[in-house]
Design an enzyme around this catalytic site. Structure first.
Site, PDB file in Angstrom:
ATOM      1  N   LYS A  94       0.830  -1.208   0.000  1.00 49.47           N
ATOM      2  CA  LYS A  94       0.000   0.000   0.000  1.00 49.47           C
ATOM      3  C   LYS A  94       0.866   1.259   0.000  1.00 49.47           C
ATOM      4  O   LYS A  94       1.601   1.510   0.949  1.00 49.47           O
ATOM      5  CB  LYS A  94      -0.890   0.053   1.251  1.00 49.47           C
ATOM      6  CG  LYS A  94      -1.858   1.235   1.166  1.00 49.47           C
ATOM      7  CD  LYS A  94      -2.491   1.583   2.477  1.00 49.47           C
ATOM      8  CE  LYS A  94      -1.870   2.770   3.166  1.00 49.47           C
ATOM      9  NZ  LYS A  94      -2.000   4.039   2.443  1.00 49.47           N
ATOM     10  N   GLU A 130      10.301  14.963  15.870  1.00 51.24           N
ATOM     11  CA  GLU A 130      10.533  14.963  14.426  1.00 51.24           C
ATOM     12  C   GLU A 130       9.598  15.969  13.755  1.00 51.24           C
ATOM     13  O   GLU A 130       8.386  15.902  13.931  1.00 51.24           O
ATOM     14  CB  GLU A 130      10.257  13.561  13.869  1.00 51.24           C
ATOM     15  CG  GLU A 130      10.645  13.437  12.420  1.00 51.24           C
ATOM     16  CD  GLU A 130      10.308  12.070  11.834  1.00 51.24           C
ATOM     17  OE1 GLU A 130       9.226  11.549  12.114  1.00 51.24           O
ATOM     18  OE2 GLU A 130      11.142  11.540  11.091  1.00 51.24           O
ATOM     19  N   GLU A 137      10.374   0.570  10.093  1.00 49.52           N
ATOM     20  CA  GLU A 137      11.349   1.647   9.824  1.00 49.52           C
ATOM     21  C   GLU A 137      10.639   2.947  10.148  1.00 49.52           C
ATOM     22  O   GLU A 137       9.736   3.360   9.410  1.00 49.52           O
ATOM     23  CB  GLU A 137      11.768   1.632   8.349  1.00 49.52           C
ATOM     24  CG  GLU A 137      12.376   0.324   7.863  1.00 49.52           C
ATOM     25  CD  GLU A 137      13.804   0.108   8.349  1.00 49.52           C
ATOM     26  OE1 GLU A 137      14.390   1.030   8.953  1.00 49.52           O
ATOM     27  OE2 GLU A 137      14.319  -0.999   8.133  1.00 49.52           O
ATOM     28  N   CYS A 154      13.457  10.678   6.740  1.00 54.47           N
ATOM     29  CA  CYS A 154      13.487  10.125   8.101  1.00 54.47           C
ATOM     30  C   CYS A 154      14.866  10.284   8.722  1.00 54.47           C
ATOM     31  O   CYS A 154      14.996  10.485   9.922  1.00 54.47           O
ATOM     32  CB  CYS A 154      13.099   8.656   8.057  1.00 54.47           C
ATOM     33  SG  CYS A 154      14.020   7.755   6.808  1.00 54.47           S
TER      34      CYS A 154
HETATM   35  P1  NAP Z   1       2.519   7.537   8.550  1.00 51.06           P
HETATM   36  O1  NAP Z   1       1.436   8.481   8.811  1.00 51.06           O
HETATM   37  O2  NAP Z   1       2.951   6.625   9.632  1.00 51.06           O
HETATM   38  O3  NAP Z   1       2.089   6.702   7.261  1.00 51.06           O
HETATM   39  C1  NAP Z   1       2.889   5.689   6.696  1.00 51.06           C
HETATM   40  C2  NAP Z   1       1.993   4.720   5.947  1.00 51.06           C
HETATM   41  O4  NAP Z   1       1.144   4.047   6.880  1.00 51.06           O
HETATM   42  C3  NAP Z   1       1.061   5.389   4.955  1.00 51.06           C
HETATM   43  O5  NAP Z   1       0.889   4.533   3.836  1.00 51.06           O
HETATM   44  C4  NAP Z   1      -0.215   5.501   5.757  1.00 51.06           C
HETATM   45  O6  NAP Z   1      -1.374   5.604   4.964  1.00 51.06           O
HETATM   46  C5  NAP Z   1      -0.210   4.199   6.517  1.00 51.06           C
HETATM   47  N1  NAP Z   1      -1.033   4.177   7.731  1.00 51.06           N
HETATM   48  C6  NAP Z   1      -1.569   5.222   8.415  1.00 51.06           C
HETATM   49  N2  NAP Z   1      -2.238   4.779   9.494  1.00 51.06           N
HETATM   50  C7  NAP Z   1      -2.133   3.418   9.498  1.00 51.06           C
HETATM   51  C8  NAP Z   1      -2.596   2.394  10.360  1.00 51.06           C
HETATM   52  N3  NAP Z   1      -3.315   2.653  11.465  1.00 51.06           N
HETATM   53  N4  NAP Z   1      -2.296   1.114  10.069  1.00 51.06           N
HETATM   54  C9  NAP Z   1      -1.550   0.821   8.980  1.00 51.06           C
HETATM   55  N5  NAP Z   1      -1.098   1.742   8.119  1.00 51.06           N
HETATM   56  C10 NAP Z   1      -1.365   3.041   8.374  1.00 51.06           C
HETATM   57  O7  NAP Z   1       3.839   8.265   8.104  1.00 51.06           O
HETATM   58  P2  NAP Z   1       3.961   9.370   6.986  1.00 51.06           P
HETATM   59  O8  NAP Z   1       3.517  10.645   7.582  1.00 51.06           O
HETATM   60  O9  NAP Z   1       3.354   8.915   5.711  1.00 51.06           O
HETATM   61  O10 NAP Z   1       5.542   9.360   6.738  1.00 51.06           O
HETATM   62  C11 NAP Z   1       6.409  10.100   7.488  1.00 51.06           C
HETATM   63  C12 NAP Z   1       7.059   9.245   8.569  1.00 51.06           C
HETATM   64  O11 NAP Z   1       7.733   8.134   7.981  1.00 51.06           O
HETATM   65  C13 NAP Z   1       8.128  10.007   9.321  1.00 51.06           C
HETATM   66  O12 NAP Z   1       7.982   9.769  10.695  1.00 51.06           O
HETATM   67  C14 NAP Z   1       9.422   9.398   8.808  1.00 51.06           C
HETATM   68  O13 NAP Z   1      10.485   9.492   9.699  1.00 51.06           O
HETATM   69  C15 NAP Z   1       9.033   8.004   8.546  1.00 51.06           C
HETATM   70  N6  NAP Z   1       9.949   7.366   7.593  1.00 51.06           N
HETATM   71  C16 NAP Z   1      10.838   6.433   8.055  1.00 51.06           C
HETATM   72  C17 NAP Z   1      11.738   5.827   7.188  1.00 51.06           C
HETATM   73  C18 NAP Z   1      12.718   4.816   7.685  1.00 51.06           C
HETATM   74  O14 NAP Z   1      13.296   4.106   6.865  1.00 51.06           O
HETATM   75  N7  NAP Z   1      12.929   4.690   8.970  1.00 51.06           N
HETATM   76  C19 NAP Z   1      11.714   6.138   5.828  1.00 51.06           C
HETATM   77  C20 NAP Z   1      10.803   7.092   5.381  1.00 51.06           C
HETATM   78  C21 NAP Z   1       9.917   7.694   6.285  1.00 51.06           C
HETATM   79  P3  NAP Z   1      -1.884   7.068   4.517  1.00 51.06           P
HETATM   80  O15 NAP Z   1      -0.832   7.686   3.695  1.00 51.06           O
HETATM   81  O16 NAP Z   1      -3.077   6.808   3.740  1.00 51.06           O
HETATM   82  O17 NAP Z   1      -2.146   7.812   5.799  1.00 51.06           O
END
Ligand code: NAP
Ligand code: MG
Length: 507
Positions: A211, A416, A285, A319
Site C-alpha cells: 500500500k 521529528e 522503519e 526520516c
Molecule cells: P505515517 O502516517 O505513519 O504513514 C505511513 C503509511 O502508513 C502510509 O501509507 C499511511 O497511509 C499508513 N497508515 C496510516 N495509518 C495506518 C494504520 N493505522 N495502520 C496501517 N497503516 C497506516 O507516516 P507518513 O507521515 O506517511 O511518513 C512520514 C514518517 O515516515 C516520518 O515519521 C518518517 O520518519 C518516517 N519514515 C521512516 C523511514 C525509515 O526508513 N525509517 C523512511 C521514510 C519515512 P496514509 O498515507 O493513507 O495515511
C-alpha cells in the site's frame, strides 16, 4: 573579463526579467537562474486508477476513490481507488495463490529474471517516473531524476542478483520464504520505498500486497504497469491504494505472514500492538531526529554543504534528515554565518524546474505540522532565521529555516518535524557532543564532520544510530543496510541484512 560562474539572469519576485548590470552577476535579492522546466510531454496520467490485484487492474468493491493532487499547484492529478477490507482480502488471496502455486516453487534463477526485467524497464522509463514523482509528491526533479528513480532501479538490480545466491547469503542454512508480505510505505520516497520493500521480498520467494501513501500513489500505480509488462505471474505483486484504514486492513489480515512498515513512530506503535501475539514477522522503519556534528577541524565549507544537504534535501521530508546540528563552539559563528549565506542562495519553487533546490511540502497537513513547529520554536524562546527567498503564491511551501538559542529539552529539538527546519546547538568536547547527540528517543542516522579518523571512529562507536555518515550526509546504496535503534524502529532493509527480513532460516 570572463566570469567563471553560472550565468544568472536577474528576475524580480513577480517573475519579470530586469536589465542586466554585469557587475551585479552575483547571488543577491531579485537575481535568479533562468527557468529550466523539465518537459511533461512524455508523461501520461490517467484520470482514474484502479487497484492492481492478481495481475489485473480492478475496480474497488465499494466503488470509492480519492484525489491525489500536485502539492506545488494544489491541482488534482488523478482519482485513485480506495481499497477497503474486501479489496485487501482479495489481494491477499491473490498473493497466497501466487505464492503456493508459482512463486515459491519457481527456480530462484527464474525469479531473478523477472526482477531484472523490472529494473530494466524502470531504467527505460526513468524520465517519465521522475516527472510523475515530482508532480505527485512535490520533490525537485533533480532529486527524483538523480536519486529516487535510479536508486529504485538499483535496488531491483541488486536483489535480482541475490535471488539464486541465498545459500551464499546464509551459509550452512536453508533460507525459506515467509509467504505473503504486507507492505506499507510513506510519501517521502514513494517509488524508492516500493523498491526497498518489493525487491528483497520477491528475491527471497515471497509474494506481496503493498500500500503506497495516500498523497503519492501514482508512481506505485505506474510500477504496477511495469510489473505487468515484465510478465510477472499474476498475484506475485498486488498494489492496493488507500488511506490509513487500508493499511490497517493489511496489518490485521489473518493470512499475512510478515508486515514491513515504513512510516511514523506513532503508526508503528499501533501496528506493533495490533500484531502482538499473532506470530506475524515484522520490520518497522520509523522516524528520526539525526544529529549532524561539526568539529572545529572539519573542512567548514564542505560541512556547510553537508548541513544543507542533510536538512534541506527533499524539503526535510527524510526520516534520516540531519535535523539537529551540533557545532563545536570555536567555529559556531563561522558555520552559522556561512550557512545563512548559503541558505540565501537556495531556490524554493517549481519542483519541475531543474534549478530548484527545495520543492513543495508534500501536503497541506504536513505544512500545517511544520508551521506549528515554527511557532512553537519561537514560543520556546529560540531565534528563528529563514531565508528571504520568494515562494510561489499557490501550493505548499516552507522557506529553509534554522533555530539557534535552543536547549536540549525544547520540543523542536526532541520531536521529528519532517520539514526543512534545523535546530542548532554547540558543544565543546567530543564527550559533550556525543552525549547531546544521543539525547533523543530516536536513533536512525547521524553525521560527523572532522579531519581526524580517530574522532570518526570514536563518534561512530558512541552514537546510538543505525547509519552514520562521515564527512558526507544522506548517501544511500542498495548494498548498505538501513534501519534504526530505539524509537526509530528495528529490522534492517538494504544489503545482505535486508534479505534476512524475508526468510526463515532452517538447518
Ligand atoms: P505515517 O502516517 O505513519 O504513514 C505511513 C503509511 O502508513 C502510509 O501509507 C499511511 O497511509 C499508513 N497508515 C496510516 N495509518 C495506518 C494504520 N493505522 N495502520 C496501517 N497503516 C497506516 O507516516 P507518513 O507521515 O506517511 O511518513 C512520514 C514518517 O515516515 C516520518 O515519521 C518518517 O520518519 C518516517 N519514515 C521512516 C523511514 C525509515 O526508513 N525509517 C523512511 C521514510 C519515512 P496514509 O498515507 O493513507 O495515511
Ligand atoms: Mg499527490
Amino acid at each position: 573579463m570572463s566570469i567563471n560562474r553560472p550565468i544568472i539572469f536577474p528576475k524580480t519576485n513577480s517573475g519579470n526579467f530586469v536589465s542586466t548590470e554585469p557587475n551585479k552577476l552575483a547571488f543577491n535579492d531579485g537575481w535568479q537562474y533562468a527557468p529550466a522546466p523539465e518537459s511533461t510531454d512524455h508523461v501520461t496520467i490517467d484520470q482514474r486508477y484502479k487497484l492492481f490485484i492478481g495481475g489485473e487492474f480492478v475496480a474497488p468493491e465499494a466503488g470509492r476513490h480519492f484525489e491525489t493532487i500536485n502539492p506545488a499547484t494544489e491541482e488534482q492529478l488523478s482519482s485513485v481507488a480506495l481499497a477497503g477490507e474486501a479489496d485487501v482480502d482479495r489481494a491477499v488471496k491473490a498473493a497466497r495463490k501466487a505464492y503456493n502455486g508459482v512463486w515459491s516453487k519457481m527456480p530462484a534463477s527464474e525469479r531473478s529474471k523477472y526482477i531484472y526485467r523490472i529494473a530494466r524497464i524502470l531504467q527505460e522509463r526513468a524520465r517519465e517516473f521522475a516527472v510523475i514523482e515530482s508532480l505527485d509528491g512535490g520533490k525537485p526533479i533533480r532529486e527524483s531524476r538523480d536519486i529516487d528513480i535510479p536508486l529504485a532501479a538499483a535496488h531491483f538490480f541488486y536483489y535480482a542478483g541475490w535471488a539464486d545466491k541465498l545459500e551464499y547469503a546464509f551459509p550452512g542454512r536453508h533460507a525459506v520464504p515467509l509467504g505473503v508480505a504486507g507492505q506499507i510505505i510513506p510519501w517521502n520516497f514513494p517509488l524508492l520505498m516500493c523498491a526497498w520493500k518489493i525487491a528483497p521480498a520477491l528475491a527471497c520467494g515471497n509474494t506481496v500486497v503493498l500500500k503506497p501513501a495516500e498523497t503519492t500513489p501514482l508512481t506505485a500505480m505506474k510500477l504496477a504497469e511495469v510489473i505487468r509488462d515484465a510478465g510477472l505471474p499474476p498475484g506475485v505483486v498486488n498494489i492496493v491504494t488507500g488511506a490509513g484504514e487500508t493499511g490497517a486492513a493489511i496489518v490485521n489480515h489473518p493470512d499475512i505472514d510478515k508486515i514491513a512498515f515504513t512510516g511514523s513512530t506513532e503508526v508503528g506503535r499501533i501496528i506493533q500492538k495490533a500484531i502482538a501475539g499473532t506470530g506475524k514477522r515484522y520490520t518497522l522503519e520509523l522516524g528520526g531526529k539525526a544529529a549532524n556534528i561539526i568539529f572545529a577541524d572539519a573542512a567548514i565549507d564542505e560541512a556547510v554543504e553537508g548541513i544543507v544537504n542533510g536538512i534541506f534535501f527533499n524539503q526535510g521530508h527524510v526520516c534520516c534528515a540531519g535535523s539537529r546540528l551540533f557545532v563545536q563552539e570555536s567555529v559556531a559563528d563561522e558555520v552559522i554565518r556561512k550557512l545563512r549565506d548559503r541558505m540565501e542562495t537556495l531556490i524554493v519553487g517549481d519542483p519541475l524546474d531543474k534549478n530548484t533546490d527545495i520543492g513543495a511540502i508534500n501536503s497541506a497537513s504536513q505544512l500545517e505540522t511544520i508551521e506549528s513547529y515554527l511557532k512553537l520554536g519561537q514560543e520556546e524562546g529560540a531565534q528563528m532565521y529563514q531565508s528571504s527567498c520568494a515562494v510561489p503564491d499557490r501550493g505548499y511551501w516552507c522557506r529553509p529555516t534554522i533555530f539557534t538559542g535552543v536547549s536540549q529539552s525544547n520540543r523542536i529539538v526532541q520531536e521529528e518535524i519532517f520539514g526543512p527546519v534545523l535546530a542548532i546547538q554547540t558543544f565543546r568536547t567530543l564527550e559533550e557532543g556525543l552525549s547531546k547527540a544521543n539525547n533523543t528517543p530516536y536513533g536512525l542516522s547521524g553525521g560527523i564532520w572532522t579531519d581526524k579518523g580517530a574522532k570518526i571512529f570514536k563518534m561512530t562507536q558512541g552514537i546510538r544510530a543505525g547509519v552514520i555518515w562521515a564527512n558526507t550526509f544522506n548517501k544511500f546504496d542498495p548494498t548498505s543496510p538501513f534501519g534504526g535503534y530505539k524509537e526509530s524502529g528495528f529490522g534492517r532493509e538494504g544489503g545482505l541484512h535486508g534479505l534476512g527480513a524475508y526468510v526463515r532460516l532452517e538447518a
